[in-house]
Design a protein around this motif. Structure first.
Motif, PDB file in Angstrom:
ATOM      1  N   LEU A 142       0.676  -1.298   0.073  1.00  0.00           N
ATOM      2  CA  LEU A 142       0.004  -0.236  -0.349  1.00  0.00           C
ATOM      3  C   LEU A 142       0.699   0.795  -0.527  1.00  0.00           C
ATOM      4  CD1 LEU A 142      -2.594  -1.296   3.181  1.00  0.00           C
ATOM      5  CD2 LEU A 142      -2.851  -1.398   0.050  1.00  0.00           C
ATOM      6  N   THR A 143       1.889   1.617   0.459  1.00  0.00           N
ATOM      7  CA  THR A 143       3.157   2.673   0.637  1.00  0.00           C
ATOM      8  C   THR A 143       3.146   2.912  -0.782  1.00  0.00           C
ATOM      9  OG1 THR A 143       3.917   1.918   2.801  1.00  0.00           O
ATOM     10  CG2 THR A 143       5.428   2.681   1.770  1.00  0.00           C
TER      11      THR A 143
ATOM     12  N   ALA B 268     -10.575  -0.409   3.120  1.00  0.00           N
ATOM     13  CA  ALA B 268     -11.074   1.144   4.210  1.00  0.00           C
ATOM     14  C   ALA B 268     -10.228   1.557   4.819  1.00  0.00           C
ATOM     15  CB  ALA B 268     -12.553   0.473   4.069  1.00  0.00           C
ATOM     16  N   VAL B 269     -10.899   2.903   4.780  1.00  0.00           N
ATOM     17  CA  VAL B 269      -9.574   3.596   5.642  1.00  0.00           C
ATOM     18  C   VAL B 269     -11.050   4.816   5.596  1.00  0.00           C
ATOM     19  CG1 VAL B 269      -8.173   5.170   6.692  1.00  0.00           C
ATOM     20  CG2 VAL B 269      -7.245   2.977   5.037  1.00  0.00           C
ATOM     21  N   GLN B 270     -11.500   5.253   7.327  1.00  0.00           N
ATOM     22  CA  GLN B 270     -11.658   6.749   7.303  1.00  0.00           C
ATOM     23  C   GLN B 270     -11.598   7.431   7.986  1.00  0.00           C
ATOM     24  OE1 GLN B 270     -16.619   7.189   8.862  1.00  0.00           O
ATOM     25  NE2 GLN B 270     -16.540   7.083   7.167  1.00  0.00           N
ATOM     26  N   HIS B 271     -11.390   9.116   7.496  1.00  0.00           N
ATOM     27  CA  HIS B 271     -11.070   9.705   8.301  1.00  0.00           C
ATOM     28  C   HIS B 271     -11.846  10.503   8.744  1.00  0.00           C
ATOM     29  CE1 HIS B 271      -8.366  11.856  11.439  1.00  0.00           C
ATOM     30  NE2 HIS B 271      -8.376  13.059   9.844  1.00  0.00           N
TER      31      HIS B 271
ATOM     32  N   GLN C   5      -5.614  -0.067  -6.814  1.00  0.00           N
ATOM     33  CA  GLN C   5      -6.623   1.659  -7.330  1.00  0.00           C
ATOM     34  C   GLN C   5      -6.563   1.800  -5.921  1.00  0.00           C
ATOM     35  OE1 GLN C   5      -8.795   2.269 -10.313  1.00  0.00           O
ATOM     36  NE2 GLN C   5     -10.603   2.406  -8.864  1.00  0.00           N
ATOM     37  N   ILE C   6      -7.077   3.519  -5.099  1.00  0.00           N
ATOM     38  CA  ILE C   6      -7.742   3.548  -4.161  1.00  0.00           C
ATOM     39  C   ILE C   6      -8.936   4.450  -4.720  1.00  0.00           C
ATOM     40  CG2 ILE C   6      -7.078   5.297  -2.019  1.00  0.00           C
ATOM     41  CD1 ILE C   6      -4.464   3.830  -1.793  1.00  0.00           C
ATOM     42  N   ASP C   7     -10.001   4.109  -4.183  1.00  0.00           N
ATOM     43  CA  ASP C   7     -10.911   5.563  -4.672  1.00  0.00           C
ATOM     44  C   ASP C   7     -11.065   6.411  -3.226  1.00  0.00           C
ATOM     45  OD1 ASP C   7     -11.661   3.881  -7.123  1.00  0.00           O
ATOM     46  OD2 ASP C   7     -12.738   2.129  -6.179  1.00  0.00           O
ATOM     47  N   VAL C   8     -11.147   7.244  -3.401  1.00  0.00           N
ATOM     48  CA  VAL C   8     -11.369   8.654  -2.699  1.00  0.00           C
ATOM     49  C   VAL C   8     -12.999   9.325  -2.330  1.00  0.00           C
ATOM     50  CG1 VAL C   8     -10.387  10.828  -1.740  1.00  0.00           C
ATOM     51  CG2 VAL C   8      -8.792   8.791  -2.427  1.00  0.00           C
ATOM     52  N   THR C   9     -13.905   9.019  -0.885  1.00  0.00           N
ATOM     53  CA  THR C   9     -14.791   9.392  -1.728  1.00  0.00           C
ATOM     54  C   THR C   9     -14.748  11.144  -0.460  1.00  0.00           C
ATOM     55  OG1 THR C   9     -15.665   8.222  -1.973  1.00  0.00           O
ATOM     56  CG2 THR C   9     -16.991   9.228  -1.559  1.00  0.00           C
ATOM     57  N   PRO C  10     -15.012  12.105  -0.737  1.00  0.00           N
ATOM     58  CA  PRO C  10     -14.678  12.976   0.840  1.00  0.00           C
ATOM     59  C   PRO C  10     -16.200  13.457   0.334  1.00  0.00           C
ATOM     60  CG  PRO C  10     -13.837  14.395  -1.556  1.00  0.00           C
ATOM     61  CD  PRO C  10     -14.196  12.974  -1.998  1.00  0.00           C
ATOM     62  N   LYS C  11     -16.494  13.961   1.760  1.00  0.00           N
ATOM     63  CA  LYS C  11     -18.100  14.516   1.943  1.00  0.00           C
ATOM     64  C   LYS C  11     -17.981  15.295   3.114  1.00  0.00           C
ATOM     65  CE  LYS C  11     -22.070  13.999   4.301  1.00  0.00           C
ATOM     66  NZ  LYS C  11     -22.950  13.225   5.150  1.00  0.00           N
ATOM     67  N   ASP C  12     -18.638  16.777   2.709  1.00  0.00           N
ATOM     68  CA  ASP C  12     -18.077  17.805   3.141  1.00  0.00           C
ATOM     69  C   ASP C  12     -16.677  18.935   3.690  1.00  0.00           C
ATOM     70  OD1 ASP C  12     -20.979  18.723   3.211  1.00  0.00           O
ATOM     71  OD2 ASP C  12     -21.478  16.876   5.449  1.00  0.00           O
ATOM     72  N   CYS C  13     -15.634  18.587   2.237  1.00  0.00           N
ATOM     73  CA  CYS C  13     -14.727  18.208   2.455  1.00  0.00           C
ATOM     74  C   CYS C  13     -14.069  20.075   2.148  1.00  0.00           C
ATOM     75  CB  CYS C  13     -13.277  17.516   1.846  1.00  0.00           C
ATOM     76  SG  CYS C  13     -13.219  15.966   3.479  1.00  0.00           S
ATOM     77  N   ARG C  14     -15.566  20.582   1.267  1.00  0.00           N
ATOM     78  CA  ARG C  14     -14.758  22.383   0.405  1.00  0.00           C
ATOM     79  C   ARG C  14     -13.104  23.008   0.631  1.00  0.00           C
ATOM     80  NH1 ARG C  14     -14.707  20.786  -3.779  1.00  0.00           N
ATOM     81  NH2 ARG C  14     -14.832  23.972  -4.697  1.00  0.00           N
TER      82      ARG C  14
ATOM     83  N   ASP D  98     -11.518  14.028  -4.926  1.00  0.00           N
ATOM     84  CA  ASP D  98     -12.042  12.558  -5.223  1.00  0.00           C
ATOM     85  C   ASP D  98     -11.671  11.767  -6.198  1.00  0.00           C
ATOM     86  OD1 ASP D  98     -13.337  14.582  -6.575  1.00  0.00           O
ATOM     87  OD2 ASP D  98     -15.137  13.104  -6.659  1.00  0.00           O
ATOM     88  N   GLY D  99     -12.060  10.813  -5.947  1.00  0.00           N
ATOM     89  CA  GLY D  99     -11.989   9.731  -7.335  1.00  0.00           C
ATOM     90  C   GLY D  99     -10.894   8.715  -7.743  1.00  0.00           C
ATOM     91  N   ALA D 100     -10.373   7.855  -8.298  1.00  0.00           N
ATOM     92  CA  ALA D 100      -9.981   7.172  -8.643  1.00  0.00           C
ATOM     93  C   ALA D 100      -8.001   7.289  -8.335  1.00  0.00           C
ATOM     94  CB  ALA D 100     -10.544   5.739  -9.585  1.00  0.00           C
ATOM     95  N   TYR D 101      -7.624   6.283  -7.833  1.00  0.00           N
ATOM     96  CA  TYR D 101      -6.306   7.566  -7.992  1.00  0.00           C
ATOM     97  C   TYR D 101      -5.466   5.860  -8.089  1.00  0.00           C
ATOM     98  CZ  TYR D 101      -6.687  11.183  -5.593  1.00  0.00           C
ATOM     99  OH  TYR D 101      -7.287  12.835  -5.647  1.00  0.00           O
ATOM    100  N   LYS D 102      -5.163   5.422  -9.298  1.00  0.00           N
ATOM    101  CA  LYS D 102      -3.839   4.103  -9.702  1.00  0.00           C
ATOM    102  C   LYS D 102      -2.369   4.003  -9.820  1.00  0.00           C
ATOM    103  CE  LYS D 102      -6.804   3.221 -13.537  1.00  0.00           C
ATOM    104  NZ  LYS D 102      -7.761   2.114 -12.904  1.00  0.00           N
ATOM    105  N   LYS D 103      -2.242   3.124  -8.282  1.00  0.00           N
ATOM    106  CA  LYS D 103      -0.544   2.661  -8.535  1.00  0.00           C
ATOM    107  C   LYS D 103       0.557   3.457  -9.682  1.00  0.00           C
ATOM    108  CE  LYS D 103       2.177   0.964  -4.901  1.00  0.00           C
ATOM    109  NZ  LYS D 103       1.901  -0.076  -3.990  1.00  0.00           N
ATOM    110  N   GLN D 104       1.180   4.054  -9.601  1.00  0.00           N
ATOM    111  CA  GLN D 104       2.184   4.467 -10.628  1.00  0.00           C
ATOM    112  C   GLN D 104       3.274   3.698  -9.966  1.00  0.00           C
ATOM    113  OE1 GLN D 104       2.156   9.153  -9.716  1.00  0.00           O
ATOM    114  NE2 GLN D 104       0.875   9.110 -11.294  1.00  0.00           N
TER     115      GLN D 104
END
Length: 161
Positions: A61-62, A110-113, A136-145, A155-161
């Motif tokens: 994951l790192t 999963a991770v939630q902060h 891939q890590i899918d990121v979903t923020p809520k009320d994070c403007r 937000d969105g899908a981030y693929k490992k580079q």
């Protein structure tokens, strides 16, 4: 690195103050050099994170993940917490950028902060959910403007580079 940074700062100031110095060209070349230096330094840190975590990070994951809008760096700690830094500011800083960093427990895939009002310096809460699927890590923020400018989002899908 104290002396090396101080020497560079002193030399830059002296060259800039010298008779006939082209301040605009010098400033431009210094900015380019700093960007290159910082990129190499960040890559060096990323490599070392992977080395240090390799003994226990069985899912690898790192690492660095990306999408068209930005970069997500993650570092798994031995205690099972995942440190995440997301930045859509991949070029020159602008009002259309986001930057968020947190460390939270990895629970399965999963991770939630949940950021408190004190952490974000605003009323309300911001919640960031991560779902890890393979590389891939899918990121979903809520009320994070509060972390983003204008129309930006992390937000969105981030693929490992």
């Amino acid at each position: 690195m104290g002396w090396i940074d101080q020497t560079m700062a002193d030399l830059y100031k002296a060259v800039r103050a010298a008779p006939g110095a082209d301040a605009a060209t010098l400033e431009s070349s210094q900015r380019a050099w700093l960007a290159k230096r910082d990129h190499c330094l960040i890559d060096s840190y990323r490599g070392r994170y992977a080395e240090l975590s390799s003994a226990y990070d069985q899912k690898h994951l790192t690492g660095t993940y990306g999408n068209a809008r930005g970069v997500l760096d993650s570092v798994l700690f031995p205690d099972g917490n995942l440190l995440v830094n997301i930045s859509t500011d991949v070029g020159a800083p602008s009002y259309d950028s986001c930057s968020v960093t947190f460390r939270a427990p990895l629970e399965g895939e999963a991770v939630q902060h949940v950021f408190t009002p004190e952490e974000i310096g605003a009323d309300g809460q911001c919640t960031v959910d991560l779902k890890i699927t393979g590389s891939q890590i899918d990121v979903t923020p809520k009320d994070c403007r509060v972390f983003c400018g204008n129309s930006a989002s992390f937000d969105g899908a981030y693929k490992k580079q």
